[in-house]
Motif scaffolding. Structure first.
Motif, PDB file in Angstrom:
ATOM      1  N   ALA A  21       0.904  -1.084   0.115  1.00 44.23           N
ATOM      2  CA  ALA A  21      -0.283   0.017   0.037  1.00 44.23           C
ATOM      3  C   ALA A  21       0.946   1.301   0.049  1.00 44.23           C
ATOM      4  CB  ALA A  21      -0.956   0.163   1.434  1.00 44.23           C
ATOM      5  N   SER A  25      11.817   3.034   1.012  1.00 43.44           N
ATOM      6  CA  SER A  25      11.651   1.722   0.709  1.00 43.44           C
ATOM      7  C   SER A  25      11.753   1.714  -0.827  1.00 43.44           C
ATOM      8  CB  SER A  25      10.660   1.148   0.974  1.00 43.44           C
ATOM      9  OG  SER A  25       9.486   1.734   1.143  1.00 43.44           O
ATOM     10  N   HIS A  61       9.803  -7.292   1.618  1.00 42.77           N
ATOM     11  CA  HIS A  61       9.558  -6.127   1.406  1.00 42.77           C
ATOM     12  C   HIS A  61      10.502  -5.105   1.580  1.00 42.77           C
ATOM     13  CE1 HIS A  61       7.694  -2.154   1.459  1.00 42.77           C
ATOM     14  NE2 HIS A  61       6.318  -2.806   0.740  1.00 42.77           N
TER      15      HIS A  61
END
Ligand code: URA
Length: 269
Positions: free
Chosen positions: A121, A137, A238
């Protein structure tokens, strides 16, 4: 500064440290007890209790969750291009996440690319810019892509959810269910040759499994897209997790090499 002001500043700092960066209502909500009202439904701080509606304005019965998801599927399915799908999301008002997000975060990169990366998200930076993976990220993701000769002109990037959950909270099952038809149609329209699921939330959703990312990562699986195509999918850690746990980059590197092998094979074939 008075003691009260100091206490308020210290509380605000604590919120920011824990990732709560935006205020979404005038009054605090005890989420363990209350149904969270939508922002525009909230009663102003010191307003008198709302009077009951006059009989003539009785609201229509609320649509069931299944009806809302069927409607989302119908709206998403009617889009025959990516532009139409983006437009459909811009005008789709049923998902509560849209009400608190600043921007729709649709996708970035090359829609003609063989490979699609699917994150979880948008976060704060993505919400502000309206693009996926542009914060810390995202910078790590860009370096991971570069390590195997990719960049955003040779990859496509999107998320399970196109709107940021307020304060980065976990989305509810209902919110996710309303977004999935759009993601499925998105992937169907792109028709990728390879999908990478970034993180456990994405992997679980795309593979419809309850297995955790520790078990899933690095193992090639097959993802079925909207009952029309089967595509190889690689679950990976992730980038946000890798920022918190840099020692796991060793495993992420193995996964990147496996991904590069797969893309080379596709290029040769
Ligand atoms: N994390 C995600 O999963 N997606 C983004 O777009 C940004 C951060």
């Amino acid at each position: 500064m008075t003691q009260e002001q100091k206490a308020a500043v210290s509380l605000l700092r604590w919120y920011v440290e824990h990732g709560v960066t935006d205020s979404i209502g005038d009054m605090p909500v005890d989420r363990r007890k209350a149904e969270v009202p939508h922002q525009q439904d909230q009663t102003p701080a010191r307003a008198a209790p709302a009077a009951s509606p006059p009989p003539s304005t009785k609201p229509a019965p609320a649509a069931s969750a299944d009806d809302l998801v069927s409607n989302a599927r119908r709206v998403a399915g009617a889009a025959s291009t990516l532009d139409e799908l983006r437009q459909a999301l811009e005008t789709f008002d049923e998902c509560p996440l849209k009400k608190t997000a600043k921007n729709l975060v649709f996708a970035d990169g090359n829609p003609e690319a063989d490979i699609v990366f699917v994150g979880e998200a948008p976060g704060r930076d993505e919400d502000i810019q309206g693009l996926p993976f542009v914060g810390r990220s995202g910078q790590l993701l860009d370096r991971m892509l570069a390590a195997i000769g990719l960049d955003r002109t040779r990859a496509y990037i999107t998320n399970i959810l196109p709107w940021r959950p307020p304060g980065n909270r976990n989305p509810t099952a209902e919110e996710t269910a309303l977004c999935i038809p759009f993601l499925e149609r998105h992937l169907e329209l792109i028709g990728p040759k390879v999908v990478v699921a970034l993180g456990g939330v994405s992997a679980k959703q795309l593979l419809d499994t309850t297995e955790g990312i520790m078990r899933l990562r690095g193992k090639w699986r097959t993802m079925n897209i909207a009952n029309v195509m089967d595509v190889p999918l690689l679950p990976m850690f992730h980038p946000a997790y890798l920022l918190r746990q840099p020692a796991q980059k060793r495993l992420a590197w193995q996964d990147l090499l496996s991904l590069k092998d797969k893309l080379d094979l596709i290029d040769e074939g």
